[in-house]
Scaffold this active site. Structure first.
Site, mmCIF file in Angstrom:
data_model
loop_
_atom_site.group_PDB
_atom_site.id
_atom_site.type_symbol
_atom_site.label_atom_id
_atom_site.label_comp_id
_atom_site.label_asym_id
_atom_site.label_seq_id
_atom_site.Cartn_x
_atom_site.Cartn_y
_atom_site.Cartn_z
ATOM 1 N N ASN A 59 2.199 -8.225 5.009
ATOM 2 C CA ASN A 59 3.290 -8.536 4.069
ATOM 3 C C ASN A 59 4.043 -7.260 3.723
ATOM 4 O O ASN A 59 5.268 -7.212 3.738
ATOM 5 C CB ASN A 59 2.743 -9.143 2.775
ATOM 6 N N ASP A 60 3.283 -6.230 3.405
ATOM 7 C CA ASP A 60 3.924 -4.954 3.108
ATOM 8 C C ASP A 60 4.298 -4.209 4.385
ATOM 9 O O ASP A 60 5.349 -3.599 4.465
ATOM 10 C CB ASP A 60 3.012 -4.090 2.229
ATOM 11 N N ARG A 103 -10.356 -5.828 -3.189
ATOM 12 C CA ARG A 103 -9.338 -4.789 -3.183
ATOM 13 C C ARG A 103 -9.196 -4.218 -4.585
ATOM 14 O O ARG A 103 -9.082 -4.966 -5.555
ATOM 15 C CB ARG A 103 -8.003 -5.381 -2.725
ATOM 16 N N GLU A 141 -1.204 -0.943 5.486
ATOM 17 C CA GLU A 141 0.022 -1.695 5.205
ATOM 18 C C GLU A 141 1.223 -0.770 5.155
ATOM 19 O O GLU A 141 2.353 -1.204 4.993
ATOM 20 C CB GLU A 141 -0.109 -2.505 3.913
ATOM 21 N N ARG A 162 -7.746 -10.316 -4.472
ATOM 22 C CA ARG A 162 -6.682 -9.562 -5.148
ATOM 23 C C ARG A 162 -7.044 -9.420 -6.628
ATOM 24 O O ARG A 162 -6.717 -10.275 -7.438
ATOM 25 C CB ARG A 162 -5.345 -10.302 -5.048
ATOM 26 N N CYS A 211 -5.287 -9.244 6.365
ATOM 27 C CA CYS A 211 -5.248 -10.142 5.208
ATOM 28 C C CYS A 211 -3.823 -10.453 4.794
ATOM 29 O O CYS A 211 -3.584 -11.115 3.797
ATOM 30 C CB CYS A 211 -6.039 -9.555 4.049
ATOM 31 N N HIS A 215 4.562 -13.019 -4.285
ATOM 32 C CA HIS A 215 3.243 -13.389 -4.791
ATOM 33 C C HIS A 215 3.157 -14.803 -5.346
ATOM 34 O O HIS A 215 2.100 -15.413 -5.327
ATOM 35 C CB HIS A 215 2.719 -12.335 -5.758
ATOM 36 N N ARG A 269 10.538 -7.617 0.599
ATOM 37 C CA ARG A 269 9.894 -8.914 0.812
ATOM 38 C C ARG A 269 10.293 -9.942 -0.231
ATOM 39 O O ARG A 269 9.998 -11.124 -0.096
ATOM 40 C CB ARG A 269 8.363 -8.757 0.874
HETATM 41 C C1 PEP Z 1 -0.133 -7.319 2.299
HETATM 42 O O1 PEP Z 1 0.650 -6.465 1.907
HETATM 43 O O2 PEP Z 1 -0.074 -7.838 3.412
HETATM 44 C C2 PEP Z 1 -1.217 -7.780 1.414
HETATM 45 C C3 PEP Z 1 -2.167 -8.564 1.871
HETATM 46 O O3 PEP Z 1 -1.182 -7.406 0.113
HETATM 47 P P1 PEP Z 1 -0.200 -8.013 -0.992
HETATM 48 O O4 PEP Z 1 0.448 -9.231 -0.394
HETATM 49 O O5 PEP Z 1 -1.026 -8.340 -2.172
HETATM 50 O O6 PEP Z 1 0.748 -6.885 -1.223
HETATM 51 MG MG MG Z 2 0.231 -5.303 0.142
#
Ligand code: PEP
Ligand code: MG
Length: 567
Positions: free
Chosen positions: A451-452, A329, A428, A293, A499, A186, A462
């Site tokens: 990302n997740d 979200r 995700e 977010r 996203c 993040h 990650r």
């Molecule tokens: C993701 O997981 O791709 C996402 C957009 O959410 P975050 O990065 O906040 O977990």
């Molecule tokens: Mg996520």
């Protein structure tokens, strides 16, 4: 030169500012009370001055409410029970000032911490914070304080928490380099939204770089040069200039449509963390917000934000975006995102644990407050609500049920609510992608969180630079999960967006387009480049490309195919 992961584009040349929280060892030493009291008083005065300077610098950047924390800190410095207690202890036991302070403050901290009352527990945190500062001054330890930076620097740290990153002053912080983290941690995501060049996952940078060293941060290639020679500096000044020109040239795409050469339209939207980010979205030609977010609103607060505080933030974003859609979200806390005022359960794998919608469904009051704030704000724009980390149909139904209940209550209270709210979900978790055709019957839209999704499908944390090679957006297995999600949505007349960070990767856009993705949401600064790419491609050709990619075996093969097809 050290290598890391390029996390937020740009090139910077500046001095290193090392952010360290040194471990200090405090021992009881028999000492002269006069000397020790003098040391203590001097450290106290220095600490007061620091806090006043920090407060002054933060004025205008933080809210009135947030600024009050500094008054609370000043009060600790003036608290007679604490200060006289330390002086009495130095006098009566003839001990060193740091030892006396540690003992007296420790007593107050444990007393306040043992109380149930949240306000009192906050006082414990204030005392801890302030006494650490006084102790550092007594011991002559350099205090690294992000908000005190007043010259152009590159911040070097083991790690920056998302809240550290939020404190960075863009005027002076020209970049940062950290030892841990990956492209989708993040702090990396926030660096992109703050437009601060960043290289993360630079092993050993803390032991290699000294405070004040000259650095070149090449956040395009993920390199950090330490005390480079004149020739390298000159070369990088040219590079930096070239990069800036390239960014400036993209401005011509600001008001263009996001359409392929054969007339296929997509939506290019932005990810934001706070209402302040909206300006950059509009400046960069964002057609909507694909991910707000909201957890940053919770992370920046001293306690759970109230319905009214949340309402104001959401209303501001919706109003500023006008008739453009805003996907908000619901709270996605947990994983690497913590709160000062809430203790998460100890877990071996927080990313697989009690987070996001799991926490919200367990502690429904928190969820209800947010949903009410969102529903009230819906009258001011085009709101889409999405639930994070949905794994099962029942979770979605339960979350949607709470939403319906709050909506009915507000309607009964006579509150005006928008008439075209959509309620969708993040895809995700691989389980949700596989069952997308079922979810699409109850959700209004999907937004794929790569990302997740990548960390879960590859079983690769990650946050870990050691396994960052498994962050493989181009792996055909992931492309198939994405395809299932998009096809599932389309089969029921719903739209599918993305996203996760992949949506803004120049090499990924062609294949995502070919897979039929409707909306791409990325950091605001990536939008214009993405539009230039979309404008140059043929949808028909990208469909062919995607079909071929789905049949390949490795991420390298896919990347090669994309790069050889799209010149
Ligand atoms: C993701 O997981 O791709 C996402 C957009 O959410 P975050 O990065 O906040 O977990
Ligand atoms: Mg996520």
């Amino acid at each position: 030169m050290l290598k890391g992961i390029a996390a937020s584009s740009g090139i910077t040349i500046a001095k290193a500012y090392k952010l360290e929280t040194p471990e200090i060892i405090i021992e009881r030493v028999e000492s002269d009370p006069v000397v020790e009291i003098e040391k203590f008083n001097r450290a106290l005065e220095q600490s007061k001055r620091d806090i006043e300077v920090i407060k002054l610098k933060a004025t205008g950047r933080l809210s009135e409410e947030e600024l009050k924390i500094f008054d609370a800190h000043l009060m600790v410095c003036q608290d007679p029970a604490l200060c006289d207690g330390v002086i009495d202890k130095i006098n009566s036991e003839m001990v060193n000032a740091d030892f006396a302070l540690d003992a007296v403050a420790g007593m107050f901290i444990s007393m306040f911490e043992s109380l149930e009352d949240a306000y009192m527990r906050e006082r414990a945190a204030d005392i801890k914070d302030v006494t650490r500062r006084i102790k550092y001054h007594i011991l002559g330890v350099n205090i690294a304080d992000l908000s005190l930076i007043d010259e152009e620097v590159i911040v070097v740290a083991h790690d920056l928490t998302p809240s550290d990153t939020a404190q960075l002053n863009k005027d002076f912080t020209k970049g940062f380099a950290t030892e841990i983290g990956g492209r989708t941690s993040h702090s990396a995501i926030m660096a992109r939204s703050l437009e601060i060049p960043a290289v993360v996952g630079v092993t050993d940078i803390m032991s290699t770089v000294k405070h004040g060293d000259m650095l070149i941060l090449d956040a395009l290639k993920g390199k950090v040069f330490i005390n480079p020679d004149e020739e390298t500096i000159a070369k990088y000044r040219v590079e930096a200039q070239r990069y800036e020109e390239e960014v400036a040239a993209l401005k011509e795409y600001k008001d263009k449509e996001s359409v392929t050469v054969d007339g296929h339209h997509v939506e290019l939207a932005a990810n934001i963390g706070t209402p302040d980010d909206v300006a950059a979205v509009l400046e960069n030609g964002g057609e909507g917000i694909g991910l707000y977010r909201t957890e940053f609103l919770y992370m920046g607060a001293k306690d759970w934000p109230t319905e009214q505080e949340q309402f104001e933030a959401y209303k501001k974003v919706l109003e500023s975006m006008g008739d453009k859609p805003v996907v908000v979200r619901t709270l996605d806390i947990g994983g690497d995102k913590h709160l000062d005022y809430y203790e998460f359960p100890e877990e071996m794998n927080p990313f697989l644990g009690y987070r996001a919608v799991r926490l919200c469904l367990d502690q429904k009051e928190i969820f209800r407050t947010q949903l009410r704030a969102l529903l009230r704000a819906s009258a001011y724009g085009k709101l889409r609500i999405m639930f994070p980390m949905i794994a099962t149909i029942n979770e979605f139904k339960e979350a949607k049920g709470v939403y319906e209940e709050e909506k009915a209550k507000l309607v009964a209270e006579g509150v005006t609510i928008g008439d075209d709210i959509q309620v969708g979900m993040m895809v995700e978790i691989p389980a949700a992608a596989v069952l997308a055709d079922k979810f699409a019957q109850i959700a209004d839209f999907f937004s794929i969180g790569t990302n997740d999704m990548i960390q879960y499908s590859m079983a690769a944390d990650r946050m870990s630079e050691k396994v960052s090679y498994l962050y493989q957006p181009f792996n055909p297995s992931l492309l198939r999960l994405i395809k299932m999600t998009i096809d599932g949505a389309h089969a029921h007349g719903k739209w599918a967006g993305m996203c996760g960070e992949m949506a803004g990767e120049p090499d990924a856009i062609p294949v995502l387009l070919g897979l039929g993705l409707d909306e791409f949401s990325m950091s605001a600064t990536s939008i214009l480049r993405a539009r230039k790419i979309v404008n140059s491609l043929s949808y028909a050709e990208m469909k062919e490309l995607a079909n071929k990619a789905l049949e390949l075996e490795t991420d390298e093969e896919v990347l090669e195919l994309i790069q050889s097809t799209v010149k």
